[in-house]
Design a protein around this motif. Structure first.
Motif, PDB file in Angstrom:
ATOM      1  N   ALA A   1      30.569  18.065  29.695  1.00  0.00           N
ATOM      2  CA  ALA A   1      29.832  17.442  28.582  1.00  0.00           C
ATOM      3  C   ALA A   1      30.607  17.632  27.278  1.00  0.00           C
ATOM      4  O   ALA A   1      30.654  16.729  26.435  1.00  0.00           O
ATOM      5  CB  ALA A   1      28.435  18.045  28.478  1.00  0.00           C
ATOM      6  N   ALA A   2      31.249  18.789  27.123  1.00  0.00           N
ATOM      7  CA  ALA A   2      32.028  19.063  25.910  1.00  0.00           C
ATOM      8  C   ALA A   2      33.186  18.070  25.798  1.00  0.00           C
ATOM      9  O   ALA A   2      33.461  17.528  24.719  1.00  0.00           O
ATOM     10  CB  ALA A   2      32.557  20.497  25.921  1.00  0.00           C
ATOM     11  N   ALA A   3      33.845  17.807  26.945  1.00  0.00           N
ATOM     12  CA  ALA A   3      34.968  16.860  26.931  1.00  0.00           C
ATOM     13  C   ALA A   3      34.473  15.468  26.538  1.00  0.00           C
ATOM     14  O   ALA A   3      35.134  14.759  25.769  1.00  0.00           O
ATOM     15  CB  ALA A   3      35.632  16.831  28.307  1.00  0.00           C
ATOM     16  N   ARG A   4      33.292  15.084  27.044  1.00  0.00           N
ATOM     17  CA  ARG A   4      32.739  13.753  26.722  1.00  0.00           C
ATOM     18  C   ARG A   4      32.422  13.633  25.227  1.00  0.00           C
ATOM     19  O   ARG A   4      32.598  12.580  24.619  1.00  0.00           O
ATOM     20  CB  ARG A   4      31.465  13.498  27.537  1.00  0.00           C
ATOM     21  CG  ARG A   4      31.705  13.324  29.021  1.00  0.00           C
ATOM     22  CD  ARG A   4      32.021  11.875  29.387  1.00  0.00           C
ATOM     23  NE  ARG A   4      30.842  11.033  29.285  1.00  0.00           N
ATOM     24  CZ  ARG A   4      29.975  10.808  30.268  1.00  0.00           C
ATOM     25  NH1 ARG A   4      30.180  11.379  31.448  1.00  0.00           N
ATOM     26  NH2 ARG A   4      28.949  10.016  30.105  1.00  0.00           N
ATOM     27  N   LEU A   5      31.924  14.724  24.655  1.00  0.00           N
ATOM     28  CA  LEU A   5      31.479  14.679  23.255  1.00  0.00           C
ATOM     29  C   LEU A   5      32.583  15.049  22.268  1.00  0.00           C
ATOM     30  O   LEU A   5      32.408  14.907  21.055  1.00  0.00           O
ATOM     31  CB  LEU A   5      30.302  15.647  23.059  1.00  0.00           C
ATOM     32  CG  LEU A   5      28.979  15.236  23.708  1.00  0.00           C
ATOM     33  CD1 LEU A   5      28.050  16.444  23.821  1.00  0.00           C
ATOM     34  CD2 LEU A   5      28.313  14.128  22.903  1.00  0.00           C
ATOM     35  N   GLY A   6      33.698  15.590  22.798  1.00  0.00           N
ATOM     36  CA  GLY A   6      34.760  16.065  21.910  1.00  0.00           C
ATOM     37  C   GLY A   6      34.381  17.369  21.227  1.00  0.00           C
ATOM     38  O   GLY A   6      34.842  17.677  20.124  1.00  0.00           O
ATOM     39  N   PHE A   7      33.524  18.148  21.886  1.00  0.00           N
ATOM     40  CA  PHE A   7      33.124  19.459  21.364  1.00  0.00           C
ATOM     41  C   PHE A   7      33.968  20.554  22.022  1.00  0.00           C
ATOM     42  O   PHE A   7      34.574  20.343  23.069  1.00  0.00           O
ATOM     43  CB  PHE A   7      31.647  19.749  21.689  1.00  0.00           C
ATOM     44  CG  PHE A   7      30.644  19.017  20.843  1.00  0.00           C
ATOM     45  CD1 PHE A   7      30.957  17.842  20.181  1.00  0.00           C
ATOM     46  CD2 PHE A   7      29.345  19.512  20.718  1.00  0.00           C
ATOM     47  CE1 PHE A   7      30.010  17.175  19.412  1.00  0.00           C
ATOM     48  CE2 PHE A   7      28.398  18.852  19.950  1.00  0.00           C
ATOM     49  CZ  PHE A   7      28.727  17.687  19.300  1.00  0.00           C
ATOM     50  N   ILE A   8      33.945  21.757  21.419  1.00  0.00           N
ATOM     51  CA  ILE A   8      34.572  22.919  22.045  1.00  0.00           C
ATOM     52  C   ILE A   8      33.559  23.546  22.993  1.00  0.00           C
ATOM     53  O   ILE A   8      32.388  23.697  22.654  1.00  0.00           O
ATOM     54  CB  ILE A   8      34.940  23.973  20.961  1.00  0.00           C
ATOM     55  CG1 ILE A   8      35.928  23.412  19.959  1.00  0.00           C
ATOM     56  CG2 ILE A   8      35.444  25.263  21.595  1.00  0.00           C
ATOM     57  CD1 ILE A   8      37.342  23.312  20.461  1.00  0.00           C
ATOM     58  N   TYR A   9      34.018  23.926  24.189  1.00  0.00           N
ATOM     59  CA  TYR A   9      33.136  24.615  25.130  1.00  0.00           C
ATOM     60  C   TYR A   9      33.327  26.128  24.979  1.00  0.00           C
ATOM     61  O   TYR A   9      34.451  26.619  25.048  1.00  0.00           O
ATOM     62  CB  TYR A   9      33.472  24.172  26.562  1.00  0.00           C
ATOM     63  CG  TYR A   9      32.871  25.076  27.619  1.00  0.00           C
ATOM     64  CD1 TYR A   9      31.525  25.423  27.569  1.00  0.00           C
ATOM     65  CD2 TYR A   9      33.648  25.599  28.650  1.00  0.00           C
ATOM     66  CE1 TYR A   9      30.969  26.272  28.510  1.00  0.00           C
ATOM     67  CE2 TYR A   9      33.100  26.434  29.604  1.00  0.00           C
ATOM     68  CZ  TYR A   9      31.765  26.771  29.518  1.00  0.00           C
ATOM     69  OH  TYR A   9      31.220  27.618  30.448  1.00  0.00           O
ATOM     70  N   VAL A  10      32.237  26.848  24.767  1.00  0.00           N
ATOM     71  CA  VAL A  10      32.322  28.307  24.649  1.00  0.00           C
ATOM     72  C   VAL A  10      31.522  28.956  25.782  1.00  0.00           C
ATOM     73  O   VAL A  10      30.296  28.828  25.847  1.00  0.00           O
ATOM     74  CB  VAL A  10      31.788  28.807  23.280  1.00  0.00           C
ATOM     75  CG1 VAL A  10      31.907  30.323  23.195  1.00  0.00           C
ATOM     76  CG2 VAL A  10      32.532  28.143  22.130  1.00  0.00           C
ATOM     77  N   ASP A  11      32.238  29.631  26.663  1.00  0.00           N
ATOM     78  CA  ASP A  11      31.642  30.301  27.819  1.00  0.00           C
ATOM     79  C   ASP A  11      31.416  31.769  27.426  1.00  0.00           C
ATOM     80  O   ASP A  11      32.345  32.579  27.466  1.00  0.00           O
ATOM     81  CB  ASP A  11      32.641  30.163  28.981  1.00  0.00           C
ATOM     82  CG  ASP A  11      32.266  30.989  30.197  1.00  0.00           C
ATOM     83  OD1 ASP A  11      31.222  31.672  30.173  1.00  0.00           O
ATOM     84  OD2 ASP A  11      33.037  30.943  31.175  1.00  0.00           O
ATOM     85  N   THR A  12      30.179  32.101  27.027  1.00  0.00           N
ATOM     86  CA  THR A  12      29.941  33.479  26.551  1.00  0.00           C
ATOM     87  C   THR A  12      29.923  34.479  27.705  1.00  0.00           C
ATOM     88  O   THR A  12      30.229  35.652  27.512  1.00  0.00           O
ATOM     89  CB  THR A  12      28.608  33.593  25.773  1.00  0.00           C
ATOM     90  OG1 THR A  12      27.516  33.287  26.643  1.00  0.00           O
ATOM     91  CG2 THR A  12      28.586  32.683  24.574  1.00  0.00           C
ATOM     92  N   GLY A  13      29.605  34.007  28.926  1.00  0.00           N
ATOM     93  CA  GLY A  13      29.628  34.902  30.085  1.00  0.00           C
ATOM     94  C   GLY A  13      31.022  35.493  30.265  1.00  0.00           C
ATOM     95  O   GLY A  13      31.174  36.668  30.622  1.00  0.00           O
ATOM     96  N   ALA A  14      32.062  34.687  29.978  1.00  0.00           N
ATOM     97  CA  ALA A  14      33.442  35.162  30.140  1.00  0.00           C
ATOM     98  C   ALA A  14      33.720  36.327  29.187  1.00  0.00           C
ATOM     99  O   ALA A  14      34.477  37.252  29.513  1.00  0.00           O
ATOM    100  CB  ALA A  14      34.427  34.022  29.892  1.00  0.00           C
TER     101      ALA A  14
END
Ligand code: DC
Length: 227
Positions: free
Chosen positions: A23-36
């Motif tokens: 979804a981030a790629a579609r919207l041009g947003f940054i994806y932040v994986d807090t679990g990592a």
């Protein structure tokens, strides 16, 4: 500029990271994986041989940990004291340790500001357990993504099988239920659906259908209007 923030919370194995990344790629947003980020901290304690129940030593050790995120070709890499540990944090041992140490306040405080800062400076889709309820209470779109524990265990089972790893479906489901219980019943920032979150149960949905549902939820609150 006001940034646009999408919060995705839900239990282990609900597909949050796959969905959020796409979804981030579609919207041009940054994806932040807090679990990592929590996983990188757990790896540090495991390497130091610190017991998961030793709250005092864990609290003290937090001062020696620096977590940061980098993006390589759009993919998040998590750095633990400068070392890229992205490839080392997806084991079952790390998963269980992460769930155990994420109950402690010093561990959570360490990551909270970093997470908020990322969302303050750029449009993000952030996934975790407490994003809509605690980290980004003002996120413009909040999603609670879940699926039955059986479906989540089956997905994990297939993933491991594809990697050629031997595994047991019942054990996987047992671990998932145990982790859910701990994440939902801790005192600080437990996993729960935010009152204003859109509930998506992906048990009977494809990845594309879930992404579509999220884009619709965002469309209801057009990012351009949210600024
Ligand atoms: O999303 P994940 O499976 O990588 O998360 C691993 C563990 O980290 C999860 O069991 C609980 C903890 N966690 C948390 O407490 N808060 C978050 N925002 C993200 C993860």
């Amino acid at each position: 500029m006001t940034t646009y923030n999408i919060a995705i919370d839900g239990p282990a194995g609900a597909g949050k990271s796959t969905i959020a990344r796409k979804a981030a790629a579609r919207l041009g947003f940054i994806y932040v994986d807090t679990g990592a980020m929590y996983r990188a901290m757990a790896l540090y304690f495991l390497r130091k041989g610190i017991d998961r129940d030793d709250e005092k030593t864990i609290a003290e050790a937090c001062g020696s940990i620096n977590i940061s995120l980098h993006y390589k070709e759009g993919v998040q890499q998590v750095l633990l004291n400068g070392e890229d540990v992205s490839g080392l944090i997806r084991t079952e041992e790390v998963s269980q340790m992460t769930s155990a140490i994420s109950v402690y306040a010093p561990v959570r405080e360490k990551l909270l500001e970093l997470q908020r800062e990322l969302a303050r400076t750029q449009d993000v889709i952030m996934d975790g357990r407490d994003i809509g309820t605690c980290v980004l209470p003002n996120a413009q779109t909040k999603i609670y993504l879940t699926a039955s524990s059986h479906v989540r265990a089956l997905r994990r089972f297939k993933e491991l099988e594809e990697k050629g790893q031997r595994c047991n479906l019942e054990e996987i489901e047992h671990d998932i239920i145990e982790r859910d219980y701990r994440d939902m019943h801790r005192d600080i920032a437990p996993l729960k659906q935010a009152e204003d979150a859109v509930l998506i149960d992906s048990s009977q949905m494809t990845i594309d259908q879930v992404i579509q549902a999220i884009l619709e939820a965002v469309g209801d609150k057009n990012p351009e209007d949210g600024r």
